[in-house]
Design an enzyme around this catalytic site. Sequence first.
Site, PDB file in Angstrom:
ATOM      1  NE  ARG A  66      47.235 -61.542  45.551  1.00 46.63           N
ATOM      2  CZ  ARG A  66      46.524 -61.294  44.458  1.00 46.63           C
ATOM      3  NH1 ARG A  66      46.368 -62.227  43.579  1.00 46.63           N
ATOM      4  NH2 ARG A  66      45.956 -60.121  44.247  1.00 46.63           N
ATOM      5  CE  LYS A 120      28.021 -50.585  47.429  1.00 51.46           C
ATOM      6  NZ  LYS A 120      28.703 -49.543  46.694  1.00 51.46           N
ATOM      7  CG  HIS A 124      30.366 -45.782  53.432  1.00 55.34           C
ATOM      8  ND1 HIS A 124      30.062 -46.329  52.206  1.00 55.34           N
ATOM      9  CD2 HIS A 124      30.533 -44.454  53.209  1.00 55.34           C
ATOM     10  CE1 HIS A 124      30.059 -45.367  51.296  1.00 55.34           C
ATOM     11  NE2 HIS A 124      30.337 -44.210  51.877  1.00 55.34           N
ATOM     12  CE  LYS A 139      28.091 -41.125  53.744  1.00 50.90           C
ATOM     13  NZ  LYS A 139      29.292 -40.391  53.329  1.00 50.90           N
ATOM     14  CD  GLU A 155      29.037 -40.524  44.393  1.00 50.88           C
ATOM     15  OE1 GLU A 155      30.072 -40.684  45.043  1.00 50.88           O
ATOM     16  OE2 GLU A 155      28.523 -41.423  43.691  1.00 50.88           O
ATOM     17  CG  ASP A 186      28.206 -48.052  43.096  1.00 57.19           C
ATOM     18  OD1 ASP A 186      28.937 -48.815  43.746  1.00 57.19           O
ATOM     19  OD2 ASP A 186      28.419 -46.827  42.992  1.00 57.19           O
ATOM     20  CG  HIS A 215      25.275 -46.293  49.846  1.00 53.11           C
ATOM     21  ND1 HIS A 215      25.763 -47.150  50.803  1.00 53.11           N
ATOM     22  CD2 HIS A 215      26.278 -46.124  48.956  1.00 53.11           C
ATOM     23  CE1 HIS A 215      27.017 -47.479  50.489  1.00 53.11           C
ATOM     24  NE2 HIS A 215      27.339 -46.876  49.374  1.00 53.11           N
ATOM     25  CE  LYS A 248      29.741 -43.453  40.932  1.00 51.06           C
ATOM     26  NZ  LYS A 248      29.912 -43.142  42.346  1.00 51.06           N
TER      27      LYS A 248
HETATM   28  C1  BG6 Z   1      30.318 -46.312  47.399  1.00 57.43           C
HETATM   29  C2  BG6 Z   1      30.063 -46.439  45.932  1.00 57.43           C
HETATM   30  O1  BG6 Z   1      29.653 -47.329  48.099  1.00 57.43           O
HETATM   31  O2  BG6 Z   1      29.845 -45.045  47.863  1.00 57.43           O
HETATM   32  C3  BG6 Z   1      30.734 -45.304  45.177  1.00 57.43           C
HETATM   33  O3  BG6 Z   1      30.563 -47.684  45.459  1.00 57.43           O
HETATM   34  C4  BG6 Z   1      30.325 -43.978  45.747  1.00 57.43           C
HETATM   35  O4  BG6 Z   1      30.427 -45.377  43.783  1.00 57.43           O
HETATM   36  C5  BG6 Z   1      30.503 -43.946  47.260  1.00 57.43           C
HETATM   37  O5  BG6 Z   1      31.111 -42.974  45.140  1.00 57.43           O
HETATM   38  C6  BG6 Z   1      29.913 -42.675  47.850  1.00 57.43           C
HETATM   39  O6  BG6 Z   1      30.265 -42.575  49.204  1.00 57.43           O
HETATM   40  P1  BG6 Z   1      30.377 -41.168  49.930  1.00 57.43           P
HETATM   41  O7  BG6 Z   1      30.617 -41.511  51.353  1.00 57.43           O
HETATM   42  O8  BG6 Z   1      31.515 -40.440  49.278  1.00 57.43           O
HETATM   43  O9  BG6 Z   1      29.070 -40.482  49.688  1.00 57.43           O
END
Ligand code: BG6
Length: 480
Positions: A46, A145, A175, A179, A213, A232, A237, A328
């Site tokens: 934008r 996502k 993603h 990996k 995490e 999430d 994942h 987390k």
């Molecule tokens: C994201 C989530 O898809 O993946 C986040 O929205 C999360 O909350 C992240 O922290 C973790 O990714 P990675 O690659 O750091 O394990």
Amino acid sequence: IPVDPFDLVIFGGTGDLARRKIIPALFRRFCAGQMPDDSRIIAAARSEMDDDGYREFAREAIAEFGKKSADNKKALKGFLKQLHYVPVDAKGEGGWESLKSLLRDDENVVRAFYFSVGPSLFADLAKQVRSHELSTRESRIVVEKPFGHDLESARALNEELAQHFHEDQIYRIDHYLGKETVQNLMAVRFGNMLFEPLWNAQYVDHIQITVAETVGVEGRGSYYDKSGAMRDMVQNHLMQLLCLIAMEPPARFEADAVRDEKLKVIRALDPVDPDQIVRGQYTSDGEMASYREDAENATSKTESFIALKCYISNWRWANTPFYLRTGKRLAARASEIAVVFKETPHSIFGIDSGRHRNVLSIRLQPNEGMTLGVTIKEPGPGGMRLVDVPLDMSFAEALGPEAEEVTDAYERLIMDVIRGNQTLFMRGDEVEAAWAWTDPLIEGWERRGDSPKPYDAGSIGPDDAAFLINRDGRRWRGIK
Ligand code: BG6
């Protein structure tokens, strides 16, 4: 192997994902010689900005997130030249013609449109790209996502995108699939004779998938508080990891062959009883804020941690528990898939030799690699004592200094988009099936009004999560 020259449009080109991941990933591929000089990267967003302004943005992004590649000043100059910027109004008319004029008028050049924007704009952008005749035979779109919030919204989104693009042009990113270790998991399973014959309920006691995490939800509270760990992390994942570990061997390593097998796994998942799910929420450790403070919601019942036990009802996995957990603000950043094999049927060494189980641990991060726990004789004259030792394979060590900087998931995934390889992307029906499994679980705790259990920041989660597995006579593996 270099890809063919391409035009890549990044909508949301000034956003956080572009800064942290997309631009640095493209630059690293450029340094690796994979990105031809005459490719074009056009950022669209934008704000008013010109090419030079965007090049400065990219320079800073690379300095901050480009890892070792950031030192390659010569390459940086060449890379920045390929960047362009055009202000575009996602919902209006502004900027679309200028964007079109930057794209090469050649049907054979790959044109990729990366929707690095909030999901509420996906449908608008898809429509705009089509109505301004920007899409060609070689066009594809990339979406991030969250893909929907539940089954209904995911379905609606799939339908909207399908009005403008074919499924084979839609690249839904998870993603985790990019990996390094995740792909290695497939190599290990399907490239060796050793594991596959044992990969079933007869020999596997249980499987643990952990994504721990240390970060909290600071800065993302408003998004996260509406999602929680289930939406999430688990719906995407963790379920993708589960699919890859549990699926039948696909006939070929090709997009639909792999995705068909993953879909079968999701569809074979049993519903989960409420007493097999533990939800948690982190509290303050005195220094760092609590979840509720981070989320700016003093009464939030959203989970920042979840552990659950589930079963896959099929021939291979009947009655084999899969324990999943993610959270987390935990004690360490550690992601691992552990396949815990059964004990030998009989110990010839007597009861004093203890209980031993082989464990194949696949570490996603940190220290990507694999460890196979094997039982051997304790060295020395002390008689037949058994010990468990790790056969360790850290990829960085095994593959030499070249592998030290493991390719980032985004590097691989973006290059796959350009090559037109959808194997590591989610198909629409997979995403819908995943929501169809998670929706009733979420509805269940919302209906009951369950509150998540508090857990200390820096801990390994709520005590109930340990109980979930301990009552089956098993234990979580350490995350430190
Ligand atoms: C994201 C989530 O898809 O993946 C986040 O929205 C999360 O909350 C992240 O922290 C973790 O990714 P990675 O690659 O750091 O394990």
